[in-house]
Design a protein around this motif. Structure first.
Motif, PDB file in Angstrom:
ATOM      1  N   SER A 135       0.833  -1.208   0.000  1.00 45.28           N
ATOM      2  CA  SER A 135       0.000   0.000   0.000  1.00 45.28           C
ATOM      3  C   SER A 135       0.865   1.255   0.000  1.00 45.28           C
ATOM      4  O   SER A 135       0.577   2.220  -0.720  1.00 45.28           O
ATOM      5  CB  SER A 135      -0.925  -0.007   1.216  1.00 45.28           C
ATOM      6  N   TRP A 142      -8.388  -0.336   8.837  1.00 46.77           N
ATOM      7  CA  TRP A 142      -8.905  -1.694   8.975  1.00 46.77           C
ATOM      8  C   TRP A 142      -8.980  -2.407   7.630  1.00 46.77           C
ATOM      9  O   TRP A 142      -9.128  -3.619   7.579  1.00 46.77           O
ATOM     10  CB  TRP A 142     -10.279  -1.662   9.643  1.00 46.77           C
ATOM     11  N   THR A 143      -8.867  -1.658   6.536  1.00 40.93           N
ATOM     12  CA  THR A 143      -8.876  -2.303   5.218  1.00 40.93           C
ATOM     13  C   THR A 143      -7.701  -3.264   5.081  1.00 40.93           C
ATOM     14  O   THR A 143      -7.850  -4.415   4.648  1.00 40.93           O
ATOM     15  CB  THR A 143      -8.800  -1.240   4.106  1.00 40.93           C
ATOM     16  N   TYR A 162      -8.199  -7.254   4.792  1.00 40.32           N
ATOM     17  CA  TYR A 162      -7.729  -8.041   3.649  1.00 40.32           C
ATOM     18  C   TYR A 162      -6.720  -9.104   4.090  1.00 40.32           C
ATOM     19  O   TYR A 162      -6.773 -10.255   3.649  1.00 40.32           O
ATOM     20  CB  TYR A 162      -7.084  -7.127   2.606  1.00 40.32           C
TER      21      TYR A 162
END
Length: 800
Positions: free
Chosen positions: A459, A763-764, A768
């Motif tokens: 990310s 929290w993504t 995941y």
């Protein structure tokens, strides 16, 4: 006896193929990782140790203080080496190293190469083996050059190159330089990397000019006498420096208007040569290369430990789970006279046999994976590195530790069974398998931790390469040529714009310039200093937030006007920046006026905070690079035209180009590499954890075979049985996720602090990552559960 132990161990492995394959595969992967990491760590620790006098070599570094800020400089100048050698006892010799660049002409071909400018004693100070030439005199003549074996073969087709001539650019002409020596290629574990050496450039009056104390652009190394104390030498260096340079220091500050009481003379320090490679304070630069960060070694070592620990946990879990099936064998052995010590030796022997097989497979796997690992870790490790006294000792120790770690606990448990219970079929494992469940939780905690780290790094990397830079870097070709006059740049720009596919051309200074200037309120600001023309902002689509851009309609812009960015305005404390003065002290207090403010943009990579930036159009400053904006999908035609015109205007300069967006992406090579490494480690840990989970599910299903048969006879569905068998394991994975998430939250938060522009872990990422771990574990366990649930209940119930 030993032969019998080995025979029994091999027989047990052959009779339990699934168990054997799972354990050998897990241990092989774990040992392979550990071996590769040992290679990496050994290489990191070996940097620069091949010099016989490496323990006595230090680099002279500087710690400056300005307005309460401490700045560490790994650079020095022309004076430090000669003056410290002359006036400080304990210094045996010195050598200076400066990185450089030169154009070489071979026939009609011109190519630019990086090189090092060094003192004449460079090859006697350091230990770079020489193939041909005189070490003492090969760099004494100004027009001498030393090259490596590869460079000699590349240019002359042979390593026998002493006496041959290289044509090197001097101004607008090429002068002959004679090859006076050929050395072996630099070892890959050397901080000093070169292909070409040339004598350092020094004017006769440079040593007399005390202002050269404060010109930092090269590296100075000193060698201490055998019994000299580095602490004493450093303090004597500092004492002499203060005596010799203090007056010049304050005179220079007064000359440039820097009279603040916070400014004081800095400190000289000695950095051991062996510390340079992994230093985060004074990094390898100014003629040094291949700087590393010790955190990389820690990360890789952590991954190797995780993988090896998980593989060992699998061994323990599967061995204990299989213990019921070996209970009668243990009972018979005890009944016929075997004592516990013999059984421990037997089971430890089985562990070592299994580890030995895994070890052999691991060595083969290391040889196969070494090229991939080299690419991942940006190394050039060779198979020959596997052979060495220390490394072989480390591998033997690794083998012994793995064998003991994997086999010790099962051996103690299995050897403690009571023969009466085992022979009469009354044996069951005591307790509720707390240890076994704890180990499963531990290995999935480690695996989940790495999975979360992988999602975070991905990310952050995607954020950095896709973030809005504040300008448009697409379809911009960068072409470099040093010291271009404004007149030359205008003519070249005019010619390029004749091609309709070229939309804009903007010249800019080459490299990264920075300086300081004074404001009206007597404050001073250090900033990035750029020299551009009126097309620069339009070419890069950088927004102007106040005032106006440079313009050809205002001839005075090239004399006294500047643009600044928003960060400059904030640091200057201006409410109305337009018309504010900026005084360049080093230009005899030349006064410039701010005519416009541009929007902050990431002119450097996103791992660097945006700094104050100032733009001029001063004719006194040369250009060094052209930003050429082409129309989309016209690269082939545009590049051909740009090359043609470049060679026409600058025939003696090698032509090279790079797209701006590709150059930006290259600045994140380190992040991209570690993204792949962490992903690789996460995949391995989850894979080994899952094959262990698969093995446990097989043994669990075997133990509950009759229970499953009874349930099916009584009407239980396949789905309910599969869920029953899977639930116990999925619950353990859920617990592991609960443990891993807060640990990962703390770790990635700490890691992200290294980036001024970063994602906010939400929290993504955890969702995941947790979903991926649960899905993989569920598929692993449910496969065996469904297989057993579909079995014929008659077969499991017809015999007791």
């Amino acid at each position: 006896m030993i032969k019998n132990y080995i025979k029994i161990a091999l027989r047990n492995l052959a009779h339990n193929k699934v168990y054997s394959v799972i354990n050998i595969a897990g241990l092989t992967i774990g040992l392979t990782c550990a071996m590769l990491i040992l290679l990496y760590v050994q290489d990191e620790a070996s940097f620069d140790r091949f010099h016989p006098n490496s323990n006595n070599i230090y680099r002279v570094v500087y710690q400056s203080f300005n307005h309460g800020e401490e700045q560490n400089l790994a650079s020095s100048g022309l004076l430090q080496g000669p003056r410290f050698r002359q006036h400080v006892p304990g210094i045996k010799s010195f050598v200076r190293v400066q990185d450089g660049y030169a154009d070489f002409k071979t026939g009609s071909t011109i190519d630019g190469r990086s090189l090092l400018f060094v003192d004449s004693n460079f090859l006697s100070f350091f230990h770079f083996p020489i193939i041909d030439g005189n070490v003492a005199s090969c760099l004494k003549d100004r027009h001498s050059v030393v090259i490596t074996r590869n460079e000699a073969i590349k240019r002359f087709g042979t390593a026998d190159a002493v006496g041959k001539v290289l044509m090197v650019r001097e101004g607008e002409d090429f002068a002959p330089y004679q090859v006076t020596a050929v050395t072996e290629n630099c070892p890959q574990n050397s901080s000093i990397q070169y292909n070409i050496l040339m004598p350092i450039r020094e004017k006769p009056d440079d040593q007399k000019n005390d202002e050269n104390w404060f010109s930092y652009y090269l590296s100075t190394f000193i060698e201490l006498e055998e019994h000299a104390d580095p602490t004493v030498v450093r303090s004597q260096m500092q004492r002499f420096y203060e005596q010799d340079a203090t007056a010049t220091f304050y005179a220079l500050n007064a000359k440039f208007g820097n009279t603040s009481k916070d400014v004081r003379i800095g400190n000289y320090l000695l950095q051991p040569l062996l510390d340079i490679h992994m230093s985060t304070t004074f990094a390898a630069q100014n003629g040094l290369d291949r700087a590393s960060n010790p955190i990389y070694a820690y990360i890789l070592s952590g991954i190797a430990l995780f993988v090896l620990l998980i593989a060992s946990i699998n061994f323990v879990n599967l061995t204990v789970a299989r213990s019921v099936r070996r209970a009668k064998e243990i009972g018979i052995r005890k009944a016929v006279g075997s004592d516990r010590r013999q059984l421990i030796v037997q089971f430890l022997g089985e562990s070592f046999v299994l580890c030995a097989i895994a070890f052999l497979f691991a060595i083969l796997l290391v040889q196969l994976l070494l090229p991939v690992f080299n690419e991942l870790a940006n190394k050039k490790l060779a198979i020959g590195y596997l052979i060495g006294g220390k490394l072989i000792s480390a591998y033997i120790l690794l083998f012994l530790l793995t064998g003991l770690m994997a086999g010790c606990y099962p051996a103690l448990i299995l050897s403690g069974y009571r023969p009466v219970d085992t022979l009469y079929g009354r044996f069951t494992l005591k307790g509720k398998g707390i240890l076994q469940k704890s180990l499963v939780i531990l290995q999935f905690t480690l695996a989940s931790f790495l999975i979360i780290a992988t999602f975070t790094i991905y990310s952050q990397f995607n954020y950095m390469v896709k973030a809005d830079l504040g300008y448009n870097d697409q379809d911009i070709v960068m072409v470099s040529r040093n010291n271009i006059t404004h007149q030359e740049a205008a003519l070249f720009k005019e010619q390029l714009l004749r091609l309709p596919d070229i939309q804009y051309v903007a010249p800019k200074n080459g490299g990264a310039w920075s300086t300081m200037a004074n404001m009206a309120n007597d404050s001073s600001i250090r900033f990035a200093w750029e020299t551009i023309d009126e097309s620069y902002l339009e070419t890069l689509q950088i927004a102007l937030v106040q005032g106006r851009n440079f313009s050809a309609d205002h001839p005075g812009d090239s004399v006294h006007s500047v643009l600044v960015n928003e960060t400059f305005v904030k640091q200057a404390g201006w409410k109305d920046p337009i018309g504010q003065p900026v005084v360049f002290n080093f230009q005899n207090n030349k006064r410039y006026e701010v005519i416009g403010v541009i929007k902050d943009h990431h002119y450097a990579s996103l791992d660097t905070k945006i700094q104050p930036q100032l733009f001029t159009m001063s004719n006194a400053n040369p250009y060094g690079v052209f930003y050429i904006k082409i129309r989309p999908n016209t690269a082939t035609r545009s590049l051909a035209y740009i090359e043609q015109q470049f060679k026409k205007f600058f025939p003696l300069t090698p032509y090279q180009y790079v797209f701006k967006n590709e150059a930006n992406l290259k600045s994140y090579e380190s992040e991209a590499r570690w993204k792949r490494i962490i992903l690789f480690g996460a995949v391995l840990t989850i894979f080994i954890s899952c094959i262990g989970l698969f093995g446990l599910s097989v043994l669990s299903a075997e133990k509950r075979n009759k229970e499953i048969g009874i349930r099916k006879v009584l009407g239980a569905s396949v789905q309910s049985i599969a869920a029953l068998l899977s639930f116990d394991f999925i619950r353990l994975v859920l617990i592991a996720l609960v443990v891993a998430m807060p640990l990962a939250w703390l770790a990635i938060g700490k890691w992200l602090e290294n980036y001024p522009y970063r994602i906010t872990p939400g929290w993504t990422i955890f969702g995941y990552a947790g979903g991926a771990v649960l899905l993989i574990a569920a598929v692993t366990v449910s496969y065996q559960a469904v297989k057993v649930a579909l079995g014929d209940p008659v077969k499991s119930l017809r015999s007791e």
